[in-house]
Design an enzyme around this catalytic site. Sequence first.
Site, mmCIF file in Angstrom:
data_model
loop_
_atom_site.group_PDB
_atom_site.id
_atom_site.type_symbol
_atom_site.label_atom_id
_atom_site.label_comp_id
_atom_site.label_asym_id
_atom_site.label_seq_id
_atom_site.Cartn_x
_atom_site.Cartn_y
_atom_site.Cartn_z
ATOM 1 C CG PHE A 83 2.559 29.802 -51.726
ATOM 2 C CD1 PHE A 83 3.555 30.695 -52.104
ATOM 3 C CD2 PHE A 83 1.993 28.998 -52.711
ATOM 4 C CE1 PHE A 83 3.984 30.781 -53.428
ATOM 5 C CE2 PHE A 83 2.413 29.081 -54.030
ATOM 6 C CZ PHE A 83 3.404 29.974 -54.389
ATOM 7 C CE LYS A 89 -4.950 25.236 -44.364
ATOM 8 N NZ LYS A 89 -3.560 25.332 -44.878
ATOM 9 C CD GLU A 142 0.315 23.518 -46.551
ATOM 10 O OE1 GLU A 142 -0.614 24.301 -46.278
ATOM 11 O OE2 GLU A 142 0.322 22.787 -47.566
ATOM 12 C CB CYS A 155 -4.032 34.852 -58.807
ATOM 13 S SG CYS A 155 -4.724 36.326 -58.068
ATOM 14 C CD GLU A 186 -2.175 29.237 -61.595
ATOM 15 O OE1 GLU A 186 -2.676 28.270 -61.013
ATOM 16 O OE2 GLU A 186 -2.345 30.412 -61.238
#
Length: 497
Positions: A158, A182, A185, A290, A386
Amino acid sequence: MSGLNGESSRILQNFIGGEYVDSIQTPCKYIPVTTPHTGEVIAQCPISTAEDVEKAVEAAKEAYKSWSARTVKDRVQTLFRFHNLLHTHIDELADLIVLEHGKNKAEAIASIAKGAETVEYATSLPQLIQGKILDVSKGVTCNDTRVPLGVVASIVPFNFPIMVPMWSLPIAIATGNTLILKPSEKVPLTMYRIVSLLKEAGVPDGVVNLVNGTVDAVNAICDHPDIKAVTFVGTSQVANLVMERCHKLGKRVLALGGAKNHLIASPDCNVETTSTDVVNSFSGCAGQRCMAASVLLIIGSQPELLERITDKAMALKSGSKSGEVGPVIDKASLDKITSYIEASEHGGANILVDGRSWTKSHTKGFWIGPTVIFHKNKEDKALHDEIFGPVLSIYQCSSKEEAIEIENNNPYGNAACVYTTTGATAEWFIKRFNAAMCGVNIGVPVPREPFSFGGINRSKFGNFVDITGDGGVEFFTWRRKVTTRWGQENLDPKLKM
Ligand code: NAD
């Protein structure tokens, strides 16, 4: 219902064979997409099944026949046009990113510009992938050329709705593959728009297909025998699952995972630039990068640096204008971040800047302000896991040896950086960091094009090196080696010397 920009709660489809199409299942199931600014529902994302993936594979296989037969020079013409469209539509695309992800407008624009850089790299492939040829013995030549794999897939997270898909899409298609993407969502709207720009740029139907959804779509992609390679970017836990699933079929896979990036402040660092950089690194994009700083190891007592970091973090404001800090993606993320701050506090850490005040002052949405934690206990979970939010954990080390030991013992390996004004100190750390993307006085040491991007250890799963640059070319092609001998025996006698 309307979102921040008047975006209505629309029903999304998939994009297969150049057309927007409904998911095949009846009744089709959807997952609501929310804007993190208010929590309001702005769209419904289909939860596609294996049947939808099958349909996309069929379209991609058909398109592969003619797309792979075109020359690389010809294929990249579409990417030149697409690059142009990215820039002409940058404002509209940035608004979509602000709406569905929560980045501020300047961050959204910068992420599109960075995505455009990988498109630029792909347009140079005719100059970069011409192969090799050599006379290997008398009358015998060997040549080595790159061949596309076929239908490939990319599963994306995302946190960068355009930039991360652009790590794989341009190189995958320029090298002659056809792609199934893909999207996350949580942020499906931006790529939904991008596929129409690819079509407008002349990318033929079926070359890029979008299958929206969640776990079922990902599993179907990993399991489909006609999908030859998969790139994944997301959490380490899912990266590992995707790698294992693909490896069962002997499939080529590169799965980038999570991160816990350490910055080290040497006693000789420049306080002004270090404090600005550290604050930008941990709070930019609300810490959902990240490559963001998450742990700052200070060597020795550095009260002035601590004070400047605290002041600069406290001065930040919430919002979506340049320099402001946006919300985090959803309620689950907000709760997770808050729980790490609470656990640190209960464990005796000092909360120097407390972003939880933003959660209280915003009645809607998923807001948490920049948070700076000074840990006394090396075992605090916030120093190790994380968190993926605007949280900086600071720990004071007694020596550079202690600092490098802490960095080396973390299981991830994306980024690490040292702040110093001495070359020898920089060299000492760079040679010892257990991370693949290192920085000297750079808070977010992302290798820019043409250098390739990728970590090590739990930040990367699979047997390939990097996702962009020459790492991407290597991933999306195989090498055909041809050894040729044209003996003199069949030569027309008239031509014989
Ligand atoms: P995520 O792992 O939750 O989701 C990534 C993708 O996997 C999404 O498309 C999602 O639909 C799918 N997915 C989620 N759960 C799944 C499951 N159980 N089985 C199969 N598929 C599943 O990651 P996210 O929260 O979207 O993204 C944030 C993470 O991505 C962070 O850990 C961040 O560090 C990482 N990230 C890493 C890099 C890198 O280069 N290493 C870059 C960007 C983001």
